[in-house]
Design an enzyme around this catalytic site. Structure first.
Site, PDB file in Angstrom:
ATOM      1  N   ASP A   1      23.681 -21.958  24.102  1.00 58.26           N
ATOM      2  CA  ASP A   1      23.562 -21.423  25.472  1.00 58.26           C
ATOM      3  C   ASP A   1      22.233 -21.577  26.220  1.00 58.26           C
ATOM      4  O   ASP A   1      22.089 -22.371  27.145  1.00 58.26           O
ATOM      5  CB  ASP A   1      24.018 -19.944  25.507  1.00 58.26           C
ATOM      6  CG  ASP A   1      23.403 -19.059  24.429  1.00 58.26           C
ATOM      7  OD1 ASP A   1      22.504 -19.522  23.721  1.00 58.26           O
ATOM      8  OD2 ASP A   1      23.830 -17.894  24.299  1.00 58.26           O
ATOM      9  N   ARG A  52      12.225 -11.240  24.216  1.00 62.93           N
ATOM     10  CA  ARG A  52      12.122  -9.810  24.553  1.00 62.93           C
ATOM     11  C   ARG A  52      10.668  -9.361  24.713  1.00 62.93           C
ATOM     12  O   ARG A  52      10.300  -8.773  25.731  1.00 62.93           O
ATOM     13  CB  ARG A  52      12.813  -8.959  23.489  1.00 62.93           C
ATOM     14  CG  ARG A  52      14.277  -9.329  23.339  1.00 62.93           C
ATOM     15  CD  ARG A  52      15.050  -8.323  22.522  1.00 62.93           C
ATOM     16  NE  ARG A  52      16.235  -8.953  21.936  1.00 62.93           N
ATOM     17  CZ  ARG A  52      17.357  -8.321  21.666  1.00 62.93           C
ATOM     18  NH1 ARG A  52      17.479  -7.054  21.905  1.00 62.93           N
ATOM     19  NH2 ARG A  52      18.382  -8.968  21.124  1.00 62.93           N
ATOM     20  N   GLU A  87      13.918 -14.101  19.289  1.00 63.18           N
ATOM     21  CA  GLU A  87      14.058 -12.729  19.810  1.00 63.18           C
ATOM     22  C   GLU A  87      12.710 -12.154  20.232  1.00 63.18           C
ATOM     23  O   GLU A  87      12.608 -11.496  21.270  1.00 63.18           O
ATOM     24  CB  GLU A  87      14.709 -11.802  18.775  1.00 63.18           C
ATOM     25  CG  GLU A  87      16.144 -12.160  18.405  1.00 63.18           C
ATOM     26  CD  GLU A  87      17.152 -11.931  19.531  1.00 63.18           C
ATOM     27  OE1 GLU A  87      16.786 -11.366  20.577  1.00 63.18           O
ATOM     28  OE2 GLU A  87      18.313 -12.336  19.352  1.00 63.18           O
ATOM     29  N   GLU A 114      26.155 -11.124  30.253  1.00 64.79           N
ATOM     30  CA  GLU A 114      26.363 -12.473  30.819  1.00 64.79           C
ATOM     31  C   GLU A 114      27.327 -12.531  32.005  1.00 64.79           C
ATOM     32  O   GLU A 114      27.097 -13.290  32.956  1.00 64.79           O
ATOM     33  CB  GLU A 114      26.823 -13.437  29.724  1.00 64.79           C
ATOM     34  CG  GLU A 114      25.757 -13.756  28.682  1.00 64.79           C
ATOM     35  CD  GLU A 114      25.554 -12.662  27.648  1.00 64.79           C
ATOM     36  OE1 GLU A 114      26.410 -11.749  27.552  1.00 64.79           O
ATOM     37  OE2 GLU A 114      24.527 -12.699  26.934  1.00 64.79           O
TER      38      GLU A 114
HETATM   39  C1  DMJ Z   1      20.284 -11.473  25.096  1.00 63.92           C
HETATM   40  O1  DMJ Z   1      19.362 -11.099  24.150  1.00 63.92           O
HETATM   41  C2  DMJ Z   1      19.924 -12.786  25.722  1.00 63.92           C
HETATM   42  O2  DMJ Z   1      20.606 -12.912  26.905  1.00 63.92           O
HETATM   43  C3  DMJ Z   1      20.217 -13.957  24.857  1.00 63.92           C
HETATM   44  O3  DMJ Z   1      19.979 -15.175  25.500  1.00 63.92           O
HETATM   45  C4  DMJ Z   1      21.642 -13.943  24.406  1.00 63.92           C
HETATM   46  N1  DMJ Z   1      22.158 -12.673  24.061  1.00 63.92           N
HETATM   47  C5  DMJ Z   1      21.647 -11.446  24.482  1.00 63.92           C
HETATM   48  C6  DMJ Z   1      22.584 -10.627  25.325  1.00 63.92           C
HETATM   49  O4  DMJ Z   1      23.900 -10.818  25.126  1.00 63.92           O
END
Ligand code: DMJ
Length: 650
Positions: free
Chosen positions: A407, A278, A274, A538
């Site tokens: 993912d 971010r 995270e 998404e």
């Molecule tokens: C985001 O923080 C990023 O896209 C991450 O890869 C997955 N989830 C959240 C948003 O849904």
């Protein structure tokens, strides 16, 4: 130690082994011995034979009493040590821990109270709180092998030539006219998205300034426990969105806060993933878009603090790191102290840029080491399971998902290739092989004709798709062009089909967290617990990429449906909030304005209603939090090059 040794116990306690199971702890063994003492004089004799082997203890009665005291003292000291040790496993908020272990206190008491209050709110955060529980496997930066040959400290050479970098872009980042469409309806829609961003930002500023996220119902700030004491997640996540939307006063406020108040000397426990997507991603983008040196200084300082997470026997980082001490550990919920594919596999883009800006190869070495291991390891049916041991480098479970836990690893393979100016052949090969395995094992067609990506548990399919997995429409789309020539159209069709399925899941214009394709379900959530929507991007992300790739107007229409639904269901008096049940007639809000709503959801919507020359895909690759990172054109950056036309807008 002898008591510990199984073989010795077998030889020394043949009789005792019937009445008193041999215990690894001497205290437990002693209790057992006492219980049996009266009943079996024979055992006592045997015990005394054992203690005869301890220095200074005879087999006489006196010797036995002495040995009893000795063992009892040993027991007591063991108990005290255990109690003290147990403190480390208590959450930081427990007062006892703060009293005894003041050094591990990660947050001032007022913040702790706030975080406690936060625990009551349901939705995505419940997961967030759960994720911070520790696993038994913990490492300290001091006691584990450093896998890189480079200096662990990222001595930075900050002589990156920003002007030269700008010249190496093919097009101006903000287009000729900031991506303004000449089509009135599109322009109107884009203005609406900009207004939504301003509304979300203004409310964050009024009620939660400096905190990580806004709680729009209670009109206060949320800190959470994902960022290790770092603050202002919404500010750092918003910098580039504000900038590209031309919200310049707001951008300036954000920049000033980062310069004066973003304190990187926090001593808390952070999610490496995270913080990377971010904070590192947000600061990198802000630097590349604006050329402000302060952003570069900050991001290099932060990058250095993340390096100790890689000090594991394999170099695969653990999920959680204390930004102050460098100690890292695995998530409590991850089986057998494993690391998560989507976490350690989602560092590549940012770390390559950290090396680029610092002129220090250490960051690239760290992520290339992860790549090497993943490339080499045997993969069940060519698939990458979600859990890997950072100690042995082996898979821990055979659970495969294109949604949560897996993912963005796949996303970063194709994006690493694109970001390398299509020179990173290894990433390209890994991506297309993985996609082949995904198509062979996970891609399914529902009875109603919808294409979806199922989850795979050791060979058994779970016919469910998470909202998170809906990014894959865009991913397959942007990778279509570089696949084998005979497969290009197929990949584009697959991307369109997945995006269509995800749109179908938005039956009430917003979609659930997970939807199923079994028991008669066609892209619908069958469990109450899957029906929430937390402002995730998404599905809209895939609309944006599919629009850029095909210019099929339906993607803009679908995006507009989402805007209207966000306005109707998620907009409240003081910001935007997630909702608990997308199928409910009466809306129930979760009181959270996620920072990714500002960095991703609104940015992708804005780009969807902009011309393609706003952040052109030839020059920019979006990290998984939608922070644009430039394509690295090595020969241009490190040679004479420069293709940027001087007449272009900045
Ligand atoms: C985001 O923080 C990023 O896209 C991450 O890869 C997955 N989830 C959240 C948003 O849904």
């Amino acid at each position: 130690n002898r008591l510990h040794d199984k073989e010795s116990s077998g030889n020394l306690f043949p009789q005792l082994s019937q009445g008193c199971v041999f215990q690894p702890r001497i205290s437990t063994f002693y209790t057992c011995y006492k219980t049996h003492r009266k009943a079996s004089q024979h055992s006592v004799t045997t015990i005394s034979m054992v203690f005869r082997k301890l220095p200074g203890v005879s087999a006489s009665g006196m010797g036995l009493r002495l040995s009893q005291k000795f063992v009892f003292l040993l027991f007591l000291s063991g108990l005290v040590t255990l109690c003290f040790g147990a403190l480390f496993f208590l959450p930081d908020s427990v007062r006892l821990k703060r009293i005894f272990l003041s050094k591990t206190e990660s947050q001032p008491p007022s913040i702790t109270n706030e975080a406690k209050a936060d625990e009551k709110v349901v939705g995505g955060e419940a997961l967030e709180d759960l994720t911070m529980s520790r696993s038994k496997t913990e490492s300290s930066s001091k006691d584990e092998k450093v896998t890189s040959s480079s200096n662990q400290r990222a001595n930075t050479d900050t002589s990156f030539d920003y002007n030269k970098f700008k010249k190496c872009l093919l097009k101006p980042p903000l287009g000729i006219e900031h991506g303004k469409s000449s089509h009135p309806q599109t322009l109107h829609r884009r203005d609406k998205v900009k207004e939504m961003m301003k509304f979300a930002w203004d409310n964050y500023k009024s009620f939660a300034w400096g905190k990580n996220e806004l709680r729009p119902l209670t009109k206060n700030g949320h800190i959470g426990n994902m960022f290790g004491g770092l603050r202002g997640a919404s500010i750092v996540d918003s910098l580039d969105t504000l900038y590209i939307m031309g919200l310049i006063d707001e951008y300036n406020d954000a920049k000033e806060w980062v310069e004066t108040s973003l304190d990187l000397n926090s001593n808390g426990e952070a999610s490496l993933f995270e913080v990377n997507i971010r904070y590192v991603g947000g600061l990198l983008s802000a630097y590349y878009l604006t050329g402000e040196e302060m952003f570069k200084r900050k991001v290099l300082e932060l990058g250095e603090k993340l390096l100790p997470a890689f000090n594991t026997p394999t170099g695969i980082p653990r999920g959680v790191i204390n930004l102050g001490s460098g100690t890292s550990w695995s998530w409590g919920w991850a089986s057998a102290g494993s690391s998560i594919l989507a976490e350690f596999g989602t560092l590549h883009l940012e770390f390559v840029h950290l090396s680029e800006l610092s002129n220090n190869p250490i960051y690239t070495e760290k992520v290339m080491n992860i790549r090497r291991l993943l490339n080499k390891i045997e993969k069940p049916h060519g698939l990458y399971p979600n859990f890997l041991s950072p100690v042995s480098g082996n898979w821990v479970q055979h659970h495969v998902s294109i949604g949560g836990l897996g993912d963005s690893f796949y996303e970063y393979l194709i994006k690493s290739y694109l970001m390398s100016d299509k020179t990173d052949e290894e990433a390209k090969n890994m991506y297309y092989s993985a996609l082949e395995a995904i198509e062979a094992n996970l891609v399914q067609k529902s009875p109603g004709g919808l294409t979806y990506m199922a989850e795979w548990r050791g060979g058994i399919l779970d016919h469910k798709m998470g909202h998170l997995a809906c990014f894959s429409g865009g991913m397959v789309g942007i990778g279509a062009d570089d696949g084998a020539p005979e497969k290009r159209q197929h990949f584009l069709d697959l991307a369109a089909e997945i995006t269509h399925t995800c749109h179908e899941s938005y039956t009430t214009k917003l979609g659930p967290e997970a939807f199923r394709f079994d028991g008669g379900a066609e892209a619908t959530a069958t469990r109450l617990s899957d029906r929430y929507y937390i402002l995730r991007p998404e599905v809209i992300e895939s609309y944006m990429y599919m629009w850029r790739l095909t210019h099929d107007p339906k993607y803009r229409e679908w995006g507009w449906e989402a805007v209207e639904a966000l306005e109707q269901h998620c907009r409240v008096e003081a910001g935007f909030s997630g909702i608990r049940d997308v199928y409910a007639q009466t809306v129930s809000h979760d009181n959270m304005q996620q920072s990714f709503f500002l960095s991703e959801t609104l940015k992708y919507l804005y780009l969807l209603f902009s011309d393609d020359d706003l952040l052109p895909l030839e020059d920019w690759v979006f990290n998984t939090e939608a922070h644009p990172l430039p394509v690295i054109r090595k020969s241009c950056l490190h040679g004479e090059g420069g293709t940027h036309d001087k007449t272009t807008s900045e």
